[in-house]
Design a protein around this motif. Structure first.
Motif, PDB file in Angstrom:
ATOM      1  N   SER A  41      50.042  30.887  26.566  1.00 61.45           N
ATOM      2  CA  SER A  41      50.146  30.826  28.323  1.00 61.45           C
ATOM      3  C   SER A  41      50.809  29.606  28.705  1.00 61.45           C
ATOM      4  O   SER A  41      50.972  28.600  28.483  1.00 61.45           O
ATOM      5  CB  SER A  41      48.558  30.850  28.681  1.00 61.45           C
ATOM      6  OG  SER A  41      47.992  30.121  28.690  1.00 61.45           O
ATOM      7  N   PHE A  93      45.308  28.903  26.842  1.00 59.34           N
ATOM      8  CA  PHE A  93      44.948  30.444  26.208  1.00 59.34           C
ATOM      9  C   PHE A  93      46.354  30.827  25.212  1.00 59.34           C
ATOM     10  O   PHE A  93      47.700  30.838  25.573  1.00 59.34           O
ATOM     11  CB  PHE A  93      45.319  31.557  27.213  1.00 59.34           C
ATOM     12  CG  PHE A  93      44.121  31.446  28.381  1.00 59.34           C
ATOM     13  CD1 PHE A  93      43.105  32.413  28.351  1.00 59.34           C
ATOM     14  CD2 PHE A  93      44.607  31.345  29.784  1.00 59.34           C
ATOM     15  CE1 PHE A  93      41.574  32.339  28.798  1.00 59.34           C
ATOM     16  CE2 PHE A  93      43.527  31.195  31.046  1.00 59.34           C
ATOM     17  CZ  PHE A  93      41.877  31.856  30.074  1.00 59.34           C
ATOM     18  N   ILE A  96      47.341  33.811  23.536  1.00 55.19           N
ATOM     19  CA  ILE A  96      47.787  35.743  23.819  1.00 55.19           C
ATOM     20  C   ILE A  96      47.830  35.626  22.339  1.00 55.19           C
ATOM     21  O   ILE A  96      49.299  36.071  21.545  1.00 55.19           O
ATOM     22  CB  ILE A  96      49.108  36.181  24.309  1.00 55.19           C
ATOM     23  CG1 ILE A  96      48.873  35.307  25.876  1.00 55.19           C
ATOM     24  CG2 ILE A  96      48.249  37.052  24.519  1.00 55.19           C
ATOM     25  CD1 ILE A  96      47.422  35.186  26.627  1.00 55.19           C
ATOM     26  N   PRO A 110      38.731  39.771  29.810  1.00 54.13           N
ATOM     27  CA  PRO A 110      39.296  39.058  30.117  1.00 54.13           C
ATOM     28  C   PRO A 110      39.036  37.971  31.132  1.00 54.13           C
ATOM     29  O   PRO A 110      38.524  38.645  32.421  1.00 54.13           O
ATOM     30  CB  PRO A 110      41.462  38.195  29.658  1.00 54.13           C
ATOM     31  CG  PRO A 110      41.261  39.910  29.332  1.00 54.13           C
ATOM     32  CD  PRO A 110      39.980  40.749  29.122  1.00 54.13           C
ATOM     33  N   TRP A 162      45.035  41.068  33.619  1.00 55.02           N
ATOM     34  CA  TRP A 162      45.616  40.977  32.040  1.00 55.02           C
ATOM     35  C   TRP A 162      46.514  43.346  30.998  1.00 55.02           C
ATOM     36  O   TRP A 162      46.992  43.090  30.462  1.00 55.02           O
ATOM     37  CB  TRP A 162      44.062  40.881  31.633  1.00 55.02           C
ATOM     38  CG  TRP A 162      44.404  39.746  31.814  1.00 55.02           C
ATOM     39  CD1 TRP A 162      42.999  39.392  32.675  1.00 55.02           C
ATOM     40  CD2 TRP A 162      44.397  38.199  31.115  1.00 55.02           C
ATOM     41  NE1 TRP A 162      42.804  38.265  32.466  1.00 55.02           N
ATOM     42  CE2 TRP A 162      43.420  37.727  31.749  1.00 55.02           C
ATOM     43  CE3 TRP A 162      45.094  37.946  30.276  1.00 55.02           C
ATOM     44  CZ2 TRP A 162      43.259  36.155  31.214  1.00 55.02           C
ATOM     45  CZ3 TRP A 162      45.619  37.186  29.842  1.00 55.02           C
ATOM     46  CH2 TRP A 162      45.244  36.191  30.348  1.00 55.02           C
ATOM     47  N   ARG A 165      49.420  42.744  29.218  1.00 54.54           N
ATOM     48  CA  ARG A 165      49.031  43.326  27.966  1.00 54.54           C
ATOM     49  C   ARG A 165      50.339  44.371  28.344  1.00 54.54           C
ATOM     50  O   ARG A 165      51.631  44.651  26.304  1.00 54.54           O
ATOM     51  CB  ARG A 165      47.980  44.662  28.447  1.00 54.54           C
ATOM     52  CG  ARG A 165      47.738  45.449  26.947  1.00 54.54           C
ATOM     53  CD  ARG A 165      46.768  46.272  27.362  1.00 54.54           C
ATOM     54  NE  ARG A 165      46.776  47.304  27.692  1.00 54.54           N
ATOM     55  CZ  ARG A 165      47.080  48.452  27.259  1.00 54.54           C
ATOM     56  NH1 ARG A 165      47.756  48.797  26.158  1.00 54.54           N
ATOM     57  NH2 ARG A 165      47.727  49.569  28.225  1.00 54.54           N
ATOM     58  N   VAL A 210      42.810  38.133  23.833  1.00 54.03           N
ATOM     59  CA  VAL A 210      43.179  36.753  25.071  1.00 54.03           C
ATOM     60  C   VAL A 210      42.175  35.445  23.744  1.00 54.03           C
ATOM     61  O   VAL A 210      40.754  35.680  24.374  1.00 54.03           O
ATOM     62  CB  VAL A 210      43.084  36.627  26.096  1.00 54.03           C
ATOM     63  CG1 VAL A 210      43.373  35.775  27.156  1.00 54.03           C
ATOM     64  CG2 VAL A 210      43.781  38.298  26.595  1.00 54.03           C
ATOM     65  N   LYS A 212      41.056  31.963  24.548  1.00 57.03           N
ATOM     66  CA  LYS A 212      40.172  30.856  25.406  1.00 57.03           C
ATOM     67  C   LYS A 212      40.471  29.780  24.814  1.00 57.03           C
ATOM     68  O   LYS A 212      39.057  29.870  24.017  1.00 57.03           O
ATOM     69  CB  LYS A 212      39.058  30.940  26.930  1.00 57.03           C
ATOM     70  CG  LYS A 212      39.230  29.742  27.320  1.00 57.03           C
ATOM     71  CD  LYS A 212      38.371  30.020  28.537  1.00 57.03           C
ATOM     72  CE  LYS A 212      38.518  28.730  30.008  1.00 57.03           C
ATOM     73  NZ  LYS A 212      37.517  28.938  30.903  1.00 57.03           N
TER      74      LYS A 212
END
Length: 293
Positions: free
Chosen positions: A58, A63, A65, A130, A142, A146, A255, A257
């Motif tokens: 991100s 984040f 991904i 998320p 999200w 996606r 996702v 974190k």
């Protein structure tokens, strides 16, 4: 051991971790997947290690991904326990390259502690959706992420999402490549998000344009409030649905974190070994410590 802290919106390791993913630029096609190893806990309490394809980091670096088919065993593990450890190995390349040739060959081993969240097709009932990251409805945020990640996949990589579940009997025939839909040149990303949040597939959009009835079963469509009429888990896409819809239906954004990043850089000599541990406090402040490798 020396330490420092930062109140920056970006994580202190953001540039280095982004560079560890060859296709981290969101404008790049993903033609060959880059895998990280993810350690998870199964429902019965035993541990497992799974490959997870990575998409990008991100903008803030908070984040990481990844993505997988919804039949991937990791998805089931995350539903039981979303605390994961991620391991990624890469070359650090430019780190210290002005000092020695040995530094140019330095490698990096990333060990990340993270909580995993799942963003699947809007009608799927997935645990750990998320979190909200802006004032926008997180479902929209999200689902857009996606969709954009799915559109980055090459036609051949999308076809991989139609293979049988990992460990099952191989498919008799290899799925054909899945190109971008013709509507993509006329439909904005936000329009596609609106359509998908409403439970309408690409096939539905094409049917509507021709005056035909929708192809998506009613129980898979969402109401204006975002709920589906049926409380049970949604069925798989109908066999006659376009391959694009089937692949997108199977595509789950994972996702991660990040709460801790342990970075080991190493090379041919003892002097090439360096270790930095980045940790995030409960109030969101990152601190970095140089430690013995």
């Amino acid at each position: 051991m020396s330490s420092s802290s930062s109140n920056s919106n970006c994580t202190p390791f953001h540039p280095a971790l982004a560079a560890a993913i060859p296709h981290h630029d969101s404008s790049q096609r993903i033609t060959v997947p880059v895998f990280a190893t993810v350690a998870s806990t199964r429902r019965n309490g035993s541990t497992a290690a799974h490959p997870l394809a990575l998409s990008h980091l991100s903008d803030t670096g908070a984040f990481l991904i990844g993505y997988a088919a919804r039949t991937h065993p990791l998805i089931s593990d995350i539903k039981a326990n979303n605390a994961l450890e991620v391991i990624l190995q890469s070359s650090s390349g430019s780190a210290g390259s002005s000092r020695t040739a040995s530094k140019q060959q330095q490698q990096e081993l990333w060990r990340l502690d993270a909580k995993a969240y799942l963003a699947g097709a809007p009608h799927l009932l997935l645990r750990y959706p998320p979190p909200r990251i802006s004032a926008e409805d997180p479902r929209r945020t999200w689902e857009r992420a996606r969709l954009l990640a799915f559109l980055r996949l090459s036609p051949a990589q999308r076809a991989v999402l139609l293979l049988p579940a990992p460990g099952d009997r191989p498919a008799a025939t290899v799925p054909r490549d899945i190109p971008d839909p013709p509507a993509a040149s006329r439909e904005s990303t936000d329009d596609m998000v609106d359509r998908l949040l409403g439970g309408l597939s690409l096939g539905d959009a094409a049917a509507a344009a021709s005056g035909s009835p929708p192809v998506t079963p009613p129980q898979m469509r969402r109401s204006a409030s975002g709920s589906t009429p049926a409380a049970a888990a949604a069925p798989s896409p109908p066999a006659g649905a376009p391959e694009f819809d089937q692949a997108l239906e199977n595509f789950v954004l994972v996702v991660l974190k990040i709460s801790r990043a342990d970075v080991l850089r190493y090379g041919a000599r003892a002097a090439d070994f360096e270790r930095v541990i980045h940790s995030c406090s409960k109030d969101g402040v990152w601190s970095s410590e140089v430690a013995s490798p």
